[in-house]
Design a protein around this motif. Structure first.
Motif, PDB file in Angstrom:
ATOM      1  N   LYS A  64       1.022  -1.965  -0.075  1.00 47.44           N
ATOM      2  CA  LYS A  64      -0.116   0.107   0.072  1.00 47.44           C
ATOM      3  C   LYS A  64       1.065   1.386   0.276  1.00 47.44           C
ATOM      4  O   LYS A  64       0.547   1.856  -1.003  1.00 47.44           O
ATOM      5  N   ILE A  96      -7.740  -5.476  -0.154  1.00 43.14           N
ATOM      6  CA  ILE A  96      -8.510  -4.501   0.318  1.00 43.14           C
ATOM      7  C   ILE A  96     -10.189  -5.235   0.397  1.00 43.14           C
ATOM      8  O   ILE A  96     -11.122  -5.302   1.428  1.00 43.14           O
ATOM      9  N   LYS A  97     -10.680  -5.896  -0.733  1.00 37.87           N
ATOM     10  CA  LYS A  97     -11.853  -5.928  -0.898  1.00 37.87           C
ATOM     11  C   LYS A  97     -12.159  -7.532  -0.210  1.00 37.87           C
ATOM     12  O   LYS A  97     -13.063  -8.187   0.203  1.00 37.87           O
ATOM     13  N   CYS A 112      -4.572   8.551  -3.989  1.00 36.29           N
ATOM     14  CA  CYS A 112      -5.800   8.771  -3.379  1.00 36.29           C
ATOM     15  C   CYS A 112      -6.091   6.710  -3.279  1.00 36.29           C
ATOM     16  O   CYS A 112      -7.331   6.312  -1.984  1.00 36.29           O
ATOM     17  N   GLY A 113      -5.905   6.592  -4.072  1.00 29.57           N
ATOM     18  CA  GLY A 113      -6.528   4.854  -4.157  1.00 29.57           C
ATOM     19  C   GLY A 113      -6.135   4.225  -2.880  1.00 29.57           C
ATOM     20  O   GLY A 113      -6.478   3.717  -2.372  1.00 29.57           O
ATOM     21  N   ARG A 128     -12.145  -6.365   4.189  1.00 35.17           N
ATOM     22  CA  ARG A 128     -14.184  -6.070   3.744  1.00 35.17           C
ATOM     23  C   ARG A 128     -15.014  -6.568   3.239  1.00 35.17           C
ATOM     24  O   ARG A 128     -16.430  -6.725   3.857  1.00 35.17           O
ATOM     25  N   ARG A 164      -6.220   5.926   0.109  1.00 34.97           N
ATOM     26  CA  ARG A 164      -7.404   5.551   0.692  1.00 34.97           C
ATOM     27  C   ARG A 164      -8.463   4.031   0.831  1.00 34.97           C
ATOM     28  O   ARG A 164      -9.610   4.122   1.421  1.00 34.97           O
ATOM     29  N   GLU A 165      -7.543   3.168   0.768  1.00 36.00           N
ATOM     30  CA  GLU A 165      -8.251   2.125   0.228  1.00 36.00           C
ATOM     31  C   GLU A 165      -9.376   1.787  -0.500  1.00 36.00           C
ATOM     32  O   GLU A 165     -10.423   1.313  -0.256  1.00 36.00           O
ATOM     33  N   SER A 166      -9.289   2.912  -1.783  1.00 35.26           N
ATOM     34  CA  SER A 166     -10.599   3.276  -2.685  1.00 35.26           C
ATOM     35  C   SER A 166     -10.419   1.783  -3.932  1.00 35.26           C
ATOM     36  O   SER A 166      -9.979   2.625  -4.650  1.00 35.26           O
ATOM     37  N   PRO A 167     -11.373   0.558  -3.691  1.00 36.09           N
ATOM     38  CA  PRO A 167     -11.759   0.019  -4.554  1.00 36.09           C
ATOM     39  C   PRO A 167     -11.462   0.709  -6.178  1.00 36.09           C
ATOM     40  O   PRO A 167     -11.241   0.608  -7.302  1.00 36.09           O
ATOM     41  N   LEU A 168     -12.210   1.679  -6.090  1.00 37.38           N
ATOM     42  CA  LEU A 168     -12.536   2.252  -7.141  1.00 37.38           C
ATOM     43  C   LEU A 168     -11.709   2.726  -7.966  1.00 37.38           C
ATOM     44  O   LEU A 168     -11.304   2.774  -8.949  1.00 37.38           O
ATOM     45  N   MET A 169     -10.624   3.859  -6.565  1.00 32.45           N
ATOM     46  CA  MET A 169      -9.672   4.472  -7.483  1.00 32.45           C
ATOM     47  C   MET A 169      -8.409   3.640  -8.086  1.00 32.45           C
ATOM     48  O   MET A 169      -8.306   3.920  -9.245  1.00 32.45           O
TER      49      MET A 169
END
Length: 228
Positions: A12, A221-222, A78-79, A225, A82-87
């Motif tokens: 990360k 990340i997935k 940012c991805g 969650r 922020r651990e953003s799957p979309l980004m």
């Protein structure tokens, strides 16, 4: 919700650092490209008649590439943080598109190398001849950029070739005889082609590692969650 493992946290933050550097590089490259295009001292270069399309579009490609680097770097930073799957997913898609574009551009450049070399040499020769008669400042700036970059002078490489006020300053015998710019252009595209290819391969390898790291982090990340 489960936590990321130590190795996943390492991926990360490495991904974040990589993309932050990419974003900074894209910002610097965009600033340089915009300066080349819009600064008063250099914008007149684009008005030179007879310039080959491959030469004139170079700066626009640089602007687009720099802007894309900034977008990709931003999405990656940012991805990751922020651990953003979309980004992270968008980052992977953009990086994959850039990688395919790099491969396609490399294949095109190799298959059209002779034409590219001829266009650049013809542009230089025409610009040099026009400057001898007109002394236009735009032509002078174009010649200085080429000659200082390649450490060459004129079409024959001697002081008898014409005006040398745009040539790199040399000492001793080098001031009398130096490399001609057509020969320097040939040398750049021929003897140094392996260096250019090596840089391209290195960039491609970095992109592959970036895509792998983004997919690893996205899957991690997935997983965290989905575990309660």
């Amino acid at each position: 919700m489960a936590e990321l493992t130590s190795a996943e946290y390492c991926v990360k933050y490495l991904l974040f650092i990589f993309n932050f550097i990419l974003w900074l590089a894209g910002t610097a490259l965009l600033a340089i490209a915009l300066w080349l295009r819009f600064d008063k001292s250099t914008s007149d270069i684009f008005q030179i008649s007879g310039s080959p399309s491959t030469f004139l579009t170079g700066v626009y490609i640089l602007i687009v590439a720099a802007a894309l680097m900034m977008v990709v770097g931003f999405l990656g930073c940012c991805g990751a943080i922020r651990e953003s799957p979309l980004m992270l997913g968008l980052f992977f898609v953009f990086l994959f598109i850039i990688f395919i574009g790099e491969v396609a551009a490399g294949i095109w450049a190799l298959s059209n190398k002779d034409k590219i070399v001829k266009d650049v040499k013809d542009f230089y020769t025409e610009t040099y001849k026009n400057y001898q008669t007109s002394k236009q400042e735009a032509l002078k700036e174009a010649l200085r950029v080429i000659q200082y970059s390649l450490q060459c002078c004129g079409t024959t490489g001697t002081i008898f070739d014409g005006s040398t006020d745009t040539c790199p300053q040399q000492q001793g015998l080098q001031a009398l005889v130096t490399t001609s710019c057509p020969a320097a252009i040939d040398d750049l595209f021929n003897s140094k082609l392996h260096i250019i290819g090596g840089v391209g391969i290195g960039i491609g390898v970095i992109m592959i590692f970036g895509m792998i790291a983004s997919m690893m982090l996205l899957c991690a990340i997935k997983r965290t969650r989905s575990v309660l």
